[in-house]
Design a protein around this motif. Sequence first.
Motif, PDB file in Angstrom:
ATOM      1  N   GLY A  34       0.825  -1.202   0.000  1.00 31.37           N
ATOM      2  CA  GLY A  34       0.000   0.000   0.000  1.00 31.37           C
ATOM      3  C   GLY A  34       0.854   1.244   0.000  1.00 31.37           C
ATOM      4  N   ASP A  35       0.433   2.223   0.823  1.00 34.49           N
ATOM      5  CA  ASP A  35       1.189   3.459   0.905  1.00 34.49           C
ATOM      6  C   ASP A  35       2.419   3.326   1.792  1.00 34.49           C
ATOM      7  OD1 ASP A  35      -0.655   4.665  -0.726  1.00 34.49           O
ATOM      8  OD2 ASP A  35      -1.886   5.416   0.934  1.00 34.49           O
ATOM      9  N   GLN A  36       2.534   2.234   2.495  1.00 32.65           N
ATOM     10  CA  GLN A  36       3.660   2.042   3.410  1.00 32.65           C
ATOM     11  C   GLN A  36       4.804   1.345   2.682  1.00 32.65           C
ATOM     12  OE1 GLN A  36       3.481   3.436   6.408  1.00 32.65           O
ATOM     13  NE2 GLN A  36       1.363   4.065   5.920  1.00 32.65           N
ATOM     14  N   VAL A  37       5.529   2.111   1.907  1.00 36.81           N
ATOM     15  CA  VAL A  37       6.685   1.585   1.184  1.00 36.81           C
ATOM     16  C   VAL A  37       7.917   2.354   1.606  1.00 36.81           C
ATOM     17  CG1 VAL A  37       5.369   0.773  -0.822  1.00 36.81           C
ATOM     18  CG2 VAL A  37       6.227   3.117  -0.766  1.00 36.81           C
ATOM     19  N   SER A  38       9.028   1.677   1.561  1.00 38.09           N
ATOM     20  CA  SER A  38      10.292   2.307   1.933  1.00 38.09           C
ATOM     21  C   SER A  38      11.397   1.732   1.083  1.00 38.09           C
ATOM     22  CB  SER A  38      10.595   2.071   3.428  1.00 38.09           C
ATOM     23  OG  SER A  38      10.632   0.672   3.693  1.00 38.09           O
ATOM     24  N   ALA A  45       9.245  12.157  -4.834  1.00 37.88           N
ATOM     25  CA  ALA A  45       8.657  11.695  -6.091  1.00 37.88           C
ATOM     26  C   ALA A  45       8.805  10.194  -6.239  1.00 37.88           C
ATOM     27  CB  ALA A  45       9.310  12.415  -7.273  1.00 37.88           C
ATOM     28  N   LEU A  46       9.974   9.664  -5.856  1.00 33.39           N
ATOM     29  CA  LEU A  46      10.178   8.214  -5.920  1.00 33.39           C
ATOM     30  C   LEU A  46       9.176   7.491  -5.025  1.00 33.39           C
ATOM     31  CD1 LEU A  46      14.074   7.919  -5.878  1.00 33.39           C
ATOM     32  CD2 LEU A  46      12.552   7.225  -7.724  1.00 33.39           C
ATOM     33  N   ARG A  47       9.035   7.978  -3.790  1.00 33.15           N
ATOM     34  CA  ARG A  47       8.136   7.316  -2.853  1.00 33.15           C
ATOM     35  C   ARG A  47       6.682   7.395  -3.326  1.00 33.15           C
ATOM     36  NH1 ARG A  47       8.902   5.854   2.339  1.00 33.15           N
ATOM     37  NH2 ARG A  47      10.878   7.022   2.418  1.00 33.15           N
ATOM     38  N   ALA A  48       6.293   8.538  -3.875  1.00 38.14           N
ATOM     39  CA  ALA A  48       4.906   8.714  -4.308  1.00 38.14           C
ATOM     40  C   ALA A  48       4.543   7.758  -5.438  1.00 38.14           C
ATOM     41  CB  ALA A  48       4.681  10.159  -4.744  1.00 38.14           C
ATOM     42  N   VAL A  49       5.408   7.619  -6.443  1.00 40.31           N
ATOM     43  CA  VAL A  49       5.081   6.733  -7.558  1.00 40.31           C
ATOM     44  C   VAL A  49       5.162   5.273  -7.128  1.00 40.31           C
ATOM     45  CG1 VAL A  49       7.427   6.560  -8.507  1.00 40.31           C
ATOM     46  CG2 VAL A  49       5.449   6.386 -10.035  1.00 40.31           C
ATOM     47  N   ALA A  50       6.092   4.950  -6.202  1.00 39.92           N
ATOM     48  CA  ALA A  50       6.170   3.575  -5.698  1.00 39.92           C
ATOM     49  C   ALA A  50       4.917   3.232  -4.900  1.00 39.92           C
ATOM     50  CB  ALA A  50       7.424   3.410  -4.850  1.00 39.92           C
ATOM     51  N   ALA A  51       4.430   4.166  -4.064  1.00 40.23           N
ATOM     52  CA  ALA A  51       3.219   3.917  -3.289  1.00 40.23           C
ATOM     53  C   ALA A  51       2.013   3.738  -4.199  1.00 40.23           C
ATOM     54  CB  ALA A  51       2.994   5.069  -2.323  1.00 40.23           C
ATOM     55  N   LEU A  90       9.370   8.922 -14.318  1.00 39.72           N
ATOM     56  CA  LEU A  90       9.493   7.823 -13.364  1.00 39.72           C
ATOM     57  C   LEU A  90       8.516   6.725 -13.751  1.00 39.72           C
ATOM     58  CD1 LEU A  90       9.591   9.891 -10.033  1.00 39.72           C
ATOM     59  CD2 LEU A  90      11.485   9.258 -11.542  1.00 39.72           C
ATOM     60  N   TYR A  91       9.003   5.487 -13.615  1.00 42.28           N
ATOM     61  CA  TYR A  91       8.180   4.329 -13.939  1.00 42.28           C
ATOM     62  C   TYR A  91       8.314   3.334 -12.806  1.00 42.28           C
ATOM     63  CZ  TYR A  91       6.313   0.278 -16.443  1.00 42.28           C
ATOM     64  OH  TYR A  91       5.574  -0.826 -16.827  1.00 42.28           O
ATOM     65  N   ALA A  92       7.180   3.010 -12.157  1.00 45.94           N
ATOM     66  CA  ALA A  92       7.159   2.077 -11.025  1.00 45.94           C
ATOM     67  C   ALA A  92       6.463   0.798 -11.445  1.00 45.94           C
ATOM     68  CB  ALA A  92       6.448   2.700  -9.833  1.00 45.94           C
ATOM     69  N   GLN A  93       7.137  -0.350 -11.178  1.00 43.74           N
ATOM     70  CA  GLN A  93       6.613  -1.651 -11.578  1.00 43.74           C
ATOM     71  C   GLN A  93       6.544  -2.569 -10.357  1.00 43.74           C
ATOM     72  OE1 GLN A  93       5.566  -2.821 -14.711  1.00 43.74           O
ATOM     73  NE2 GLN A  93       4.859  -4.547 -13.467  1.00 43.74           N
ATOM     74  N   VAL A 131       8.475  -2.984  -5.140  1.00 44.35           N
ATOM     75  CA  VAL A 131       8.241  -2.114  -6.301  1.00 44.35           C
ATOM     76  C   VAL A 131       9.587  -1.588  -6.789  1.00 44.35           C
ATOM     77  CG1 VAL A 131       7.128  -0.026  -7.175  1.00 44.35           C
ATOM     78  CG2 VAL A 131       5.966  -1.424  -5.472  1.00 44.35           C
ATOM     79  N   ALA A 132       9.851  -1.765  -8.071  1.00 40.51           N
ATOM     80  CA  ALA A 132      11.069  -1.227  -8.686  1.00 40.51           C
ATOM     81  C   ALA A 132      10.712   0.059  -9.423  1.00 40.51           C
ATOM     82  CB  ALA A 132      11.677  -2.236  -9.640  1.00 40.51           C
TER      83      ALA A 132
END
Length: 435
Positions: free
Chosen positions: A108-112, A128-134, A157-160, A173-174
């Motif tokens: 979810g939104d809890q990514v690090s 920005a990295l954290r937002a797209v990963a979340a 930015l591209y999050a997969q 998430v990469a």
Amino acid sequence: MRRPAPVDRIRRPRRRTPPTPKGRIRRLRRRIAMLFGLVSALGLVGMAIIAVQGDNTSWRAQVETELRLRTSEFAANLHYDEDGDLEYPDPKEGEYDCPPVTLFAGSGDQVSPVAAPHRPCLVVPATALRAVAAEAGREKDAAVSTTTTANGHRLRLYAQPLAVSGTDGSGAVAVAAIDISGNLDDHERLALLLSIACAVLVAASAAASHWLAGRAVRPALAALDQQEAFFADAAHDLRTPVASLRVLAETGLRGEADSTEVMRRTLRQSTRMSELVDDLLTRARLRAGAVRLDREPLRLDQLVDTVVADTPTDGHRVTVRTEAVVVLADAGLLRRAVANLLGNALAHGHAPGQPADIEITVASDGTVAVDDAGPGIPPEQAESLFERFRSGKGSSGLGLSIAAWVAHAHGGSLTVATSSRGGTRFLLRVPVQKR
């Protein structure tokens, strides 16, 4: 004394003057030009918009494809250690530094971030990295975003999301990043160039449409000018004989002259009027290009002899000197041209009250010279002699104008000069038939 109360003036609507025929044609030209220019402008603007949008879609798809391949390559090397912890894939040091790939763990939104590049070639804002990963972790699908760095560079930015199964059961998430400043600059440059080119082409199209519309309505304007010229010629030339016929008719009704003389003068005026109408119609047809030349080989010397024999001289002297020559011409028109030159010499090539002494010479080079011993033509009138309403004695000059048109239609010429006899010399040239 009281002044009368002012009366309000009733304003009547102004009546619009109906446009003239030329005004209607010019209005049609403007409308054609505007319609053609508008259609061209819409087409050019539409193609420019399609090209800009196509370029924008193309480079964005290319960038996203490159980022997708980058994250897929990263996911292929992802593994866990013996304790079940994710390890940063590092087959070779710096392999994932450019474009940089960052690994996030969590749900979810809890990514690090759990793994980052060693020496990234781009400094990507952490928020920005954290937002797209979340977003990718929350939606369980790929997510893209655009951000701006501190030095003004634009990054894509591209999050997969990655399918992994760690001991903690969390996902991963990469996030890959790439600099798109160059792509945006190229895209804006293309849009600017297309805008300039579109404006130039629209202006060129408007000019071309104005020119083409002018070419399209030119025949109508020319026909209108010919019609006006014909009416002017007819009004100018028929006014005098019509007035003379009216005077003769009134004289005959009052019985102030011998009826035989009145009839004779009436016949003479009607004959002149018929010749004028014939000249007017011939000149109008020549100017309109409605007369088709029926070229055929003919003896120019015999044609001139026939014209002289058929023309009443009324006491004037006409001498003919000819050489045998064959020309390729329209017999009817050429006969009319020679007759007009002879008639002009008989009418104006002598002093008042004196008989004319005219000499016609036909040379072997296809020239017909008509010389008289009259008062001649002033030099200032020589250049405009073959135009309508131009002559030295009040005539409209239609006969000379027709003769000039006939000569030019055959590829020849009609010139005027001073004769060796002291009067005027007209020289008509027509092409000789080649053997």
